[in-house]
Design a protein around this motif. Structure first.
Motif, short mmCIF file in Angstrom:
data_model
loop_
_atom_site.label_atom_id
_atom_site.label_comp_id
_atom_site.label_asym_id
_atom_site.label_seq_id
_atom_site.Cartn_x
_atom_site.Cartn_y
_atom_site.Cartn_z
N THR A 138 0.80 -1.23 0.00
CA THR A 138 0.00 0.00 0.00
C THR A 138 0.83 1.28 0.00
O THR A 138 0.53 2.22 -0.74
CB THR A 138 -0.93 0.02 1.23
OG1 THR A 138 -1.74 -1.16 1.21
CG2 THR A 138 -1.82 1.26 1.22
N VAL A 139 1.87 1.33 0.83
CA VAL A 139 2.54 2.60 1.08
C VAL A 139 3.69 2.85 0.10
O VAL A 139 4.20 1.92 -0.53
CB VAL A 139 3.06 2.69 2.53
CG1 VAL A 139 1.95 2.36 3.52
CG2 VAL A 139 4.25 1.77 2.74
N ASP A 140 4.07 4.12 0.01
CA ASP A 140 5.22 4.51 -0.81
C ASP A 140 6.50 4.53 0.01
O ASP A 140 7.57 4.16 -0.48
CB ASP A 140 4.99 5.91 -1.40
CG ASP A 140 3.68 6.02 -2.15
OD1 ASP A 140 3.51 5.28 -3.13
OD2 ASP A 140 2.81 6.81 -1.74
N ARG A 141 6.36 4.98 1.25
CA ARG A 141 7.51 5.12 2.14
C ARG A 141 7.16 4.57 3.52
O ARG A 141 5.99 4.41 3.84
CB ARG A 141 7.92 6.60 2.29
CG ARG A 141 8.27 7.29 0.99
CD ARG A 141 8.64 8.75 1.22
NE ARG A 141 9.83 8.87 2.05
CZ ARG A 141 11.07 8.80 1.60
NH1 ARG A 141 11.30 8.60 0.31
NH2 ARG A 141 12.11 8.93 2.42
N VAL A 142 8.17 4.28 4.32
CA VAL A 142 7.94 3.86 5.69
C VAL A 142 8.81 4.66 6.64
O VAL A 142 9.91 5.09 6.30
CB VAL A 142 8.22 2.34 5.91
CG1 VAL A 142 7.21 1.50 5.16
CG2 VAL A 142 9.63 1.98 5.51
N VAL A 143 8.27 4.88 7.83
CA VAL A 143 9.03 5.43 8.95
C VAL A 143 8.99 4.35 10.02
O VAL A 143 7.92 3.99 10.51
CB VAL A 143 8.38 6.74 9.48
CG1 VAL A 143 9.08 7.19 10.76
CG2 VAL A 143 8.46 7.83 8.41
N ILE A 144 10.14 3.80 10.37
CA ILE A 144 10.22 2.73 11.35
C ILE A 144 10.86 3.28 12.62
O ILE A 144 11.95 3.86 12.56
CB ILE A 144 11.04 1.54 10.83
CG1 ILE A 144 10.42 0.98 9.54
CG2 ILE A 144 11.12 0.44 11.88
CD1 ILE A 144 11.23 -0.12 8.89
N ILE A 145 10.16 3.11 13.74
CA ILE A 145 10.71 3.59 15.01
C ILE A 145 10.82 2.42 15.99
O ILE A 145 10.12 1.40 15.87
CB ILE A 145 9.87 4.73 15.63
CG1 ILE A 145 8.48 4.23 16.06
CG2 ILE A 145 9.73 5.88 14.64
CD1 ILE A 145 7.68 5.28 16.84
N HIS A 146 11.70 2.58 16.96
CA HIS A 146 11.92 1.56 17.98
C HIS A 146 12.35 2.26 19.26
O HIS A 146 13.29 3.07 19.24
CB HIS A 146 13.00 0.58 17.51
CG HIS A 146 13.21 -0.58 18.43
ND1 HIS A 146 14.45 -1.11 18.69
CD2 HIS A 146 12.33 -1.31 19.16
CE1 HIS A 146 14.33 -2.13 19.54
NE2 HIS A 146 13.06 -2.27 19.83
N ARG A 147 11.63 2.00 20.33
CA ARG A 147 11.92 2.61 21.63
C ARG A 147 11.98 4.14 21.53
O ARG A 147 12.85 4.78 22.10
CB ARG A 147 13.21 2.04 22.20
CG ARG A 147 13.10 0.55 22.49
CD ARG A 147 14.39 -0.05 23.01
NE ARG A 147 14.22 -1.50 23.23
CZ ARG A 147 15.21 -2.31 23.59
NH1 ARG A 147 16.43 -1.84 23.77
NH2 ARG A 147 14.97 -3.60 23.75
N GLY A 148 11.03 4.68 20.77
CA GLY A 148 10.89 6.12 20.69
C GLY A 148 11.84 6.83 19.75
O GLY A 148 11.81 8.05 19.64
N LYS A 149 12.69 6.06 19.05
CA LYS A 149 13.68 6.67 18.17
C LYS A 149 13.51 6.19 16.73
O LYS A 149 13.04 5.09 16.50
CB LYS A 149 15.09 6.35 18.66
CG LYS A 149 15.41 6.90 20.04
CD LYS A 149 16.84 6.55 20.46
CE LYS A 149 17.16 7.09 21.85
NZ LYS A 149 18.55 6.76 22.26
N LEU A 150 13.93 7.04 15.79
CA LEU A 150 13.86 6.68 14.39
C LEU A 150 14.90 5.62 14.07
O LEU A 150 16.07 5.74 14.41
CB LEU A 150 14.11 7.91 13.50
CG LEU A 150 14.05 7.68 11.99
CD1 LEU A 150 12.63 7.36 11.56
CD2 LEU A 150 14.58 8.91 11.25
#
Length: 295
Positions: free
Chosen positions: A193-205
């Motif tokens: 579905t998406v064009d881009r992703v933003v992946i975060i872990h423990r509040g950080k990029l």
């Protein structure tokens, strides 16, 4: 456009978000991913002015959400599909919301048709399935014909046909130049579905990139099939490559296909198959987040 700059928020002893920065561009669908407790909900609520950050800021269309003129006409959001009076019909719920937002009543019928709820519009919401409630939430978000959509788990409760419908709808809205940020734990659907992703872990990029870039960043494997599989396995191991046999008689190696081909040719080994197996978004996600899941 949505911009998050050095956003930080702590709840008691828990650091929910820590210096998070990313941008969501117009005309794109961006997936917002992270394990449970990664800070996704806190970030989305900060974008919508529901949480006041300790540091940093989040802006929508260049200003904080609270400073938007007629915000429901600029930003549509779905955070909780169940936040609807159960005794109202779907149509009456939308009419109440439209009146509060200063939206023409005729828009109610438009969004009901758009989310394919016209036939159920007279029914009370308490009789709606979870998927129907999701559609109603999306209809509510679309009432003001907003430029920006912020959607938290919009596919939750939808059947396969509904998920495909949602995918097509979001793509059509993005094609009109809207900015769409979607939080989801259904990674296989996100990848389609998406064009881009933003992946975060423990509040950080952890990573922000296109789907293609994220998958390409992972080391793929090479699938090999040969009538001389054992000989090839020995050659690959001697060359320092990891190699394992599959249940169907093939070999999987971390050696690139070019190297496998060179070794085979130099040693007279016949190949029947030599293909690259790309990592999936789920595999990359688990690698980037240390194996923590989104559920």
């Amino acid at each position: 456009m949505i911009e998050v700059e050095e956003l930080s928020k702590r709840f008691g002893k828990t650091q929910a978000v820590a210096g998070l920065s990313f941008r969501v561009e117009p005309g794109t669908i961006t997936g917002f991913l992270g394990p449970n407790g990664a800070g996704k909900s806190t970030t989305l609520r900060s974008v919508l002015g529901l949480v006041h950050p300790d540091a940093g800021h989040a802006t929508v269309l260049g200003v904080p959400y609270r400073e938007l003129d007629r915000p429901l006409h600029r930003v549509g959001a779905v955070l909780e599909a169940s936040e609807v009076h159960p005794g109202r019909s779907g149509r009456n719920h939308l009419r109440v919301q439209a009146a509060a937002a200063g939206v023409l009543r005729s828009r109610v019928e438009e969004v009901l048709a758009l989310v394919e709820l016209s036939a159920a519009a007279k029914r009370r919401v308490k009789g709606y399935s979870l998927g129907m409630r999701q559609r109603l939430g999306l209809a509510t978000a679309l009432l003001g014909d907003p430029e920006v959509l912020v959607l938290d788990e919009p596919a939750n409760g939808l059947d396969p046909a509904g998920i495909r419908w949602l995918r097509d709808l979001l793509r059509s809205l993005a094609a009109e130049g809207r900015t769409i940020l979607v939080s989801s734990h259904v990674l296989a659907e996100v990848a389609q579905t998406v064009d881009r992703v933003v992946i975060i872990h423990r509040g950080k990029l952890v990573q922000q990139a296109t789907i293609a870039e994220v998958i390409a960043s992972a080391q793929g494997s090479t699938r090999i099939r040969s009538p001389q599989a054992e000989r090839l396995r020995e050659l690959l191991a001697a060359a320092g490559a990891a190699v394992t046999a599959t249940g169907d008689g093939a070999l999987i190696s971390d050696a690139p296909p070019e190297r496998v081909g060179e070794l085979s040719a130099a040693n007279g080994v016949v190949l029947h198959e030599l293909t690259i197996e790309r990592a999936t978004l789920e595999e990359v996600f688990l690698e980037l987040t240390g194996g923590e899941t989104t559920e």
